[in-house]
Design an enzyme around this catalytic site. Structure first.
Site, PDB file in Angstrom:
ATOM      1  N   ASP A   1       0.864  -1.175   0.000  1.00  0.00           N
ATOM      2  CA  ASP A   1       0.000   0.000   0.000  1.00  0.00           C
ATOM      3  C   ASP A   1       0.900   1.224   0.000  1.00  0.00           C
ATOM      4  O   ASP A   1       2.121   1.079  -0.112  1.00  0.00           O
ATOM      5  CB  ASP A   1      -0.940  -0.028   1.216  1.00  0.00           C
ATOM      6  CG  ASP A   1      -2.301   0.560   0.885  1.00  0.00           C
ATOM      7  OD1 ASP A   1      -2.330   1.679   0.325  1.00  0.00           O
ATOM      8  OD2 ASP A   1      -3.316  -0.082   1.177  1.00  0.00           O
TER       9      ASP A   1
ATOM     10  N   ASP B   1     -10.439  -2.809   3.231  1.00  0.00           N
ATOM     11  CA  ASP B   1      -9.296  -2.389   2.412  1.00  0.00           C
ATOM     12  C   ASP B   1      -8.031  -3.064   2.945  1.00  0.00           C
ATOM     13  O   ASP B   1      -7.336  -2.542   3.812  1.00  0.00           O
ATOM     14  CB  ASP B   1      -9.159  -0.868   2.448  1.00  0.00           C
ATOM     15  CG  ASP B   1      -8.253  -0.364   1.330  1.00  0.00           C
ATOM     16  OD1 ASP B   1      -7.723  -1.191   0.555  1.00  0.00           O
ATOM     17  OD2 ASP B   1      -8.085   0.855   1.217  1.00  0.00           O
ATOM     18  N   ALA B   2      -7.772  -4.263   2.419  1.00  0.00           N
ATOM     19  CA  ALA B   2      -6.665  -5.079   2.923  1.00  0.00           C
ATOM     20  C   ALA B   2      -5.625  -5.350   1.841  1.00  0.00           C
ATOM     21  O   ALA B   2      -4.511  -5.749   2.142  1.00  0.00           O
ATOM     22  CB  ALA B   2      -7.200  -6.404   3.452  1.00  0.00           C
ATOM     23  N   LYS B   3      -5.994  -5.132   0.576  1.00  0.00           N
ATOM     24  CA  LYS B   3      -5.083  -5.320  -0.566  1.00  0.00           C
ATOM     25  C   LYS B   3      -4.303  -6.621  -0.469  1.00  0.00           C
ATOM     26  O   LYS B   3      -3.104  -6.663  -0.720  1.00  0.00           O
ATOM     27  CB  LYS B   3      -4.151  -4.116  -0.719  1.00  0.00           C
ATOM     28  CG  LYS B   3      -4.922  -2.817  -1.006  1.00  0.00           C
ATOM     29  CD  LYS B   3      -4.023  -1.658  -1.353  1.00  0.00           C
ATOM     30  CE  LYS B   3      -4.817  -0.394  -1.640  1.00  0.00           C
ATOM     31  NZ  LYS B   3      -5.489   0.190  -0.471  1.00  0.00           N
ATOM     32  N   ARG B   4      -4.981  -7.681  -0.138  1.00  0.00           N
ATOM     33  CA  ARG B   4      -4.330  -8.978  -0.064  1.00  0.00           C
ATOM     34  C   ARG B   4      -4.043  -9.522  -1.458  1.00  0.00           C
ATOM     35  O   ARG B   4      -4.748  -9.185  -2.432  1.00  0.00           O
ATOM     36  CB  ARG B   4      -5.212  -9.962   0.706  1.00  0.00           C
ATOM     37  CG  ARG B   4      -5.422  -9.605   2.173  1.00  0.00           C
ATOM     38  CD  ARG B   4      -4.112  -9.548   2.943  1.00  0.00           C
ATOM     39  NE  ARG B   4      -4.325  -9.531   4.381  1.00  0.00           N
ATOM     40  CZ  ARG B   4      -4.340  -8.450   5.154  1.00  0.00           C
ATOM     41  NH1 ARG B   4      -4.156  -7.249   4.635  1.00  0.00           N
ATOM     42  NH2 ARG B   4      -4.533  -8.545   6.464  1.00  0.00           N
TER      43      ARG B   4
END
Lengths: 302, 302
Positions: A116, B111-114
């Site tokens: 991020d 919102d973890a953008k894994r």
């Protein structure tokens, strides 16, 4: 007298040399594959909504694994997802497992693949790399999709001995479609960043704190990635259960026999599934010893 | 009688229509920016090693935010990093905030953008999208670096009404270097996957469960991404404090006025920093109302 903190690349080189093996055990606690009665107990607890109990069993298992492998390998790589799947209690178990591993002299690579930007990236870096963070590890895996600024906040912790492993080129079937390892593709561009960041690190073995994840089965490509990132540690998943052989992993190393850290999870952890009582710790220990020896045998000698 | 579960694309369309605004408040609890005495108390607790106390203050704040914004916007987007930074107690706070938001009728985008593959990706999907998971949300953000198989496990939850937002093209300065929005670059290839996965979804407003993260300030590019992914919801960060204007976000919408969910965090949450007592809830509520109105005004009418 000021304490000199060694940088991560050198710390890892020393740890590998101490164990005479560039091996790293992945800690991926699949509930259904825990040894003996643990599997059933953990699954039943989770299905009954008691994730604290499930996490407690997972913690016990992982602490046993850490103790079983600590004398054979220099590093472990806990996979955050398997702990996070159990909710906050699983994250508490992860924090305790990471702390126990470091107390036993293992380097810990937190496999979280975070990525991020801005204050969010700084929060992730603090979580995994700060000495006062919630899960202080020696290194973290990172996903670089968002660009160079998604990696920059981690640099702040290099001076404290921490490192990162950035996803560059993986060997899962679909990776080729999107990583596109040509000069215009994201993998080559990320590798350029890795090379540049490691440029200043000439101490120790000349390996810097910015590592790269490079799949084990990419035998044709490995030498070119090695040449592109001469000062980068490669984190190499896929040995053993996932199909990579000694010949596959050899080109990931530098000529001096350093530069690659080979990981295995299933082949070390799961043969213990059928054991009960304390037997499973011994099984894991034997498998870790054999894995470390396999990596030693596959490592080019300096 | 069988209960018909609506798919995520339609659920989001209905939620946006109910609030007459395609707005989403990002919940990014920076300790230092909490209102009044909360900031000092949380920071002091964390510095003193009492992350449970720090997490408890963050939880109280976020629950207040949820209540303050629930009548104005259709969705919230908690940023996992800020909770994970506080360790397991922070993750417990996140789970409670997500549950509270859903109880109040908000859609939750975690919102973890894994981004991982195989059993690891399945563990993340279970965590965030399964009704029996540890942090059951309506959608998650994902990072696609590892290829199509890093996204596939989430598809299993589409039938339960869940969705995803895949990073495609962001507007941070360095993104252009690596995302390379030409036909050979990763952004275009990921967008092709998004388009294909949404192909079958023709019900509701013809918007499927696979959304794309597209930066708000990419005014020149937005129309072409819109054309490439006609059935995808765009999650659009960068409005307000991050510099995007109404003119910037207009091309992210479809001609029918749907298809973009505009997020703001700082501009809604932080004007409350100076408030104490209960004033801050009112401040956040007013800001959320104004943000929702701004988005409404910037939305092309059908």
């Amino acid at each position: 007298m000021a304490v000199v903190i060694k940088q991560f690349g050198e710390r890892l080189a020393l740890a590998v040399e101490a164990k005479l093996s560039a091996s790293c055990v992945g800690i991926d606690p699949h509930l259904g594959r825990l040894p003996g009665s643990m599997a059933q107990a953990a699954s039943a607890a989770l299905e009954g909504g008691d994730s604290e109990q499930a996490a407690s069993i997972v913690e016990e298992y992982c602490l046993g694994v850490v103790s079983a492998v600590a004398k054979h390998v220099p590093a472990v790589k806990p996979q955050a997802a398997f702990f996070e799947q159990l909710g906050w209690a699983g994250v508490r178990a992860l924090e305790r497992v990471v702390a126990a591993a470091r107390e036993q002299g293992l380097l810990v690579v937190l496999d979280a693949k975070r990525g991020d930007i801005g204050s969010t990236a700084r929060a992730y870096a603090a979580m995994g790399l700060s000495a006062s963070g919630s899960c202080p590890s020696d290194a973290m895996t990172l996903s670089p999709y968002l660009g160079p600024e998604s990696l920059a906040p981690y640099i702040d912790y290099f001076g404290q001995g921490a490192g990162v492993f950035v996803l560059v080129r993986t060997s899962n079937p679909g990776s080729l479609l999107w990583q596109a390892p040509n000069e215009e593709g994201i993998a080559c561009r990320v590798s350029d960043w890795v090379r540049e960041q490691n440029g200043p690190y000439t101490d120790g073995a000349g390996l810097g704190p910015v590592g790269a994840v490079i799949g084990a089965t990419l035998r044709e490509e490995a030498a070119s990635w090695r040449a592109r990132m001469p000062r980068a540690w490669f984190l190499v998943p896929g040995f053993g259960a996932q199909g990579a052989t000694a010949d596959d992993i050899a080109p990931h190393f530098r000529e001096d026999g350093l530069g690659a850290l080979i990981t295995a999870s299933r082949s070390v952890l799961y043969p213990a599934s059928g054991c009960d009582g304390l037997d499973w710790c011994e099984q894991v220990s034997h498998r870790a010893e054999a894995f470390a020896a396999d990596v030693r045998a596959a490592t080019p000698s300096a």
